[in-house]
Write a protein that holds these residues in place. Structure first.
Motif, PDB file in Angstrom:
ATOM      1  N   LEU A 120     -11.202   4.949   0.697  1.00 15.30           N
ATOM      2  CA  LEU A 120     -10.094   4.612   1.589  1.00 15.30           C
ATOM      3  C   LEU A 120     -10.422   4.993   3.027  1.00 15.30           C
ATOM      4  O   LEU A 120     -10.080   4.260   3.968  1.00 15.30           O
ATOM      5  CB  LEU A 120      -8.819   5.330   1.130  1.00 15.30           C
ATOM      6  N   HIS A 172     -10.935   2.169   6.173  1.00 20.29           N
ATOM      7  CA  HIS A 172      -9.944   2.162   7.254  1.00 20.29           C
ATOM      8  C   HIS A 172     -10.435   1.316   8.439  1.00 20.29           C
ATOM      9  O   HIS A 172      -9.677   0.567   9.036  1.00 20.29           O
ATOM     10  CB  HIS A 172      -9.661   3.589   7.711  1.00 20.29           C
ATOM     11  N   TRP A 204       2.832   6.605  -7.745  1.00 21.78           N
ATOM     12  CA  TRP A 204       1.417   6.205  -7.704  1.00 21.78           C
ATOM     13  C   TRP A 204       1.271   4.727  -8.065  1.00 21.78           C
ATOM     14  O   TRP A 204       0.421   4.035  -7.509  1.00 21.78           O
ATOM     15  CB  TRP A 204       0.589   7.073  -8.643  1.00 21.78           C
ATOM     16  N   PHE A 215       1.941   2.863  -4.945  1.00 26.23           N
ATOM     17  CA  PHE A 215       0.809   2.950  -4.023  1.00 26.23           C
ATOM     18  C   PHE A 215      -0.299   1.977  -4.435  1.00 26.23           C
ATOM     19  O   PHE A 215      -0.837   1.240  -3.594  1.00 26.23           O
ATOM     20  CB  PHE A 215       0.261   4.379  -3.997  1.00 26.23           C
ATOM     21  N   LYS A 249      -0.100  -0.681  -6.274  1.00 23.57           N
ATOM     22  CA  LYS A 249       0.344  -2.077  -6.213  1.00 23.57           C
ATOM     23  C   LYS A 249       0.394  -2.603  -4.782  1.00 23.57           C
ATOM     24  O   LYS A 249      -0.104  -3.702  -4.496  1.00 23.57           O
ATOM     25  CB  LYS A 249       1.721  -2.216  -6.867  1.00 23.57           C
ATOM     26  N   TYR A 250       0.964  -1.824  -3.885  1.00 21.39           N
ATOM     27  CA  TYR A 250       1.212  -2.336  -2.541  1.00 21.39           C
ATOM     28  C   TYR A 250       0.157  -1.921  -1.511  1.00 21.39           C
ATOM     29  O   TYR A 250       0.030  -2.561  -0.473  1.00 21.39           O
ATOM     30  CB  TYR A 250       2.606  -1.905  -2.069  1.00 21.39           C
ATOM     31  N   ARG A 251      -0.602  -0.878  -1.790  1.00 20.27           N
ATOM     32  CA  ARG A 251      -1.668  -0.484  -0.863  1.00 20.27           C
ATOM     33  C   ARG A 251      -3.009  -1.085  -1.257  1.00 20.27           C
ATOM     34  O   ARG A 251      -3.775  -1.553  -0.415  1.00 20.27           O
ATOM     35  CB  ARG A 251      -1.763   1.037  -0.800  1.00 20.27           C
ATOM     36  N   LEU A 252      -3.310  -1.079  -2.562  1.00 22.13           N
ATOM     37  CA  LEU A 252      -4.608  -1.579  -3.022  1.00 22.13           C
ATOM     38  C   LEU A 252      -4.520  -2.914  -3.746  1.00 22.13           C
ATOM     39  O   LEU A 252      -5.494  -3.657  -3.799  1.00 22.13           O
ATOM     40  CB  LEU A 252      -5.261  -0.543  -3.945  1.00 22.13           C
ATOM     41  N   CYS A 255      -9.205   4.959  -9.524  1.00 24.01           N
ATOM     42  CA  CYS A 255      -7.784   4.986  -9.149  1.00 24.01           C
ATOM     43  C   CYS A 255      -6.948   5.660 -10.235  1.00 24.01           C
ATOM     44  O   CYS A 255      -6.002   6.396  -9.937  1.00 24.01           O
ATOM     45  CB  CYS A 255      -7.265   3.561  -8.926  1.00 24.01           C
TER      46      CYS A 255
END
Length: 250
Positions: free
Chosen positions: A93, A97, A214, A217, A219-222, A229
């Motif tokens: 991560l 960035h 989690w 996170f 679902k919507y971040r990765l 994970c």
């Protein structure tokens, strides 16, 4: 024979998640690993019981002594399996960035970067401090459902989230193998069973909420999950729920 299948599944789960000595199993396949994941919460119950006993016995000398002994056992018995996933994910991560295309290449890199070193240090420090507080308040038994729920998380996340793959690659990683033969009705039944202790101690609601956090996170971040994970999620659920529970108890 169903009994034999359950015994085999539980043995494989303990072999995969712990360093505890287990009988040798033959003719292992990736599908066996997927089926054995239903016994991950059982592993958590056993580890939680052992961890709670060490914490409270050590606390008879001093809460800090109990916390140090419990943390040492926690890291040893799991072989740092989930800590490795947390370090890999944080490094990936951090690298992604500035350049999202680097995520998968850094995730596979076995070297420990600065992001991972910082995250692992903070994770272990948080566990140490809040284990001490848990021991001081005499609530070490909360570790039993905590570790069970943390190991239920990978079943849930792998069942409802797609697998993240590097562009142009094929083949299944751990994140996909866990989802191959998971019995979803069994997952639902396990969730109901694991929720029962909440009626005895509402503070335990922090643990399934951490599992849900989690999932959001991932679902919507990765947009999905990998084996790293899932491992990172175990660590995040353990530490975040531990912090919340202690703060609510104090």
């Amino acid at each position: 024979m169903k009994v034999g299948r359950h015994i085999r599944g539980s043995i494989l789960a303990f072999q995969f998640l712990t360093r505890l000595p287990m009988p040798h199993t033959e003719d292992f396949s990736s599908a066996d690993l997927s089926r054995s994941s239903l016994y991950f919460p059982l592993v958590g119950l056993v580890l939680g019981g052992m961890l709670a006993a060490i914490l409270m016995l050590g606390a008879n000398l001093d809460p800090w002594a109990g916390a140090v002994l419990a943390l040492l056992f926690w890291v040893w018995v799991t072989g740092g399996l989930h800590l490795d996933g947390l370090g890999d994910l944080v490094d990936a991560l951090g690298a992604a960035h500035g350049d999202p295309s680097r995520f998968h290449s850094v995730l596979k890199d076995p070297h420990v970067g600065s992001f991972a070193a910082i995250a692992l240090t903070m994770q272990l420090m948080a566990k140490l401090v809040f284990l001490m507080l848990l021991a001081r308040e005499g609530h070490g038994w909360l570790l039993v459902p905590l570790l069970a729920w943390a190991r239920f998380g990978p079943l849930l996340w792998s069942a409802v989230l797609p697998v993240l793959r590097p562009p142009g690659t094929e083949g299944a990683g751990l994140g996909e193998r866990f989802g191959w033969e998971i019995d979803r009705p069994a997952i639902f039944a396990l969730a109901i069973l694991l929720l029962l202790p909440v009626f005895l101690a509402p503070v335990l609601l922090a643990v399934p909420l951490a599992c849900g956090g989690w999932w959001l996170f991932l679902k919507y971040r990765l947009g999905g999950q990998t084996g790293d994970c899932l491992g990172a999620g175990v660590e995040i659920v353990e530490s975040s729920a531990l912090v919340v529970m202690v703060l609510l108890i104090l």
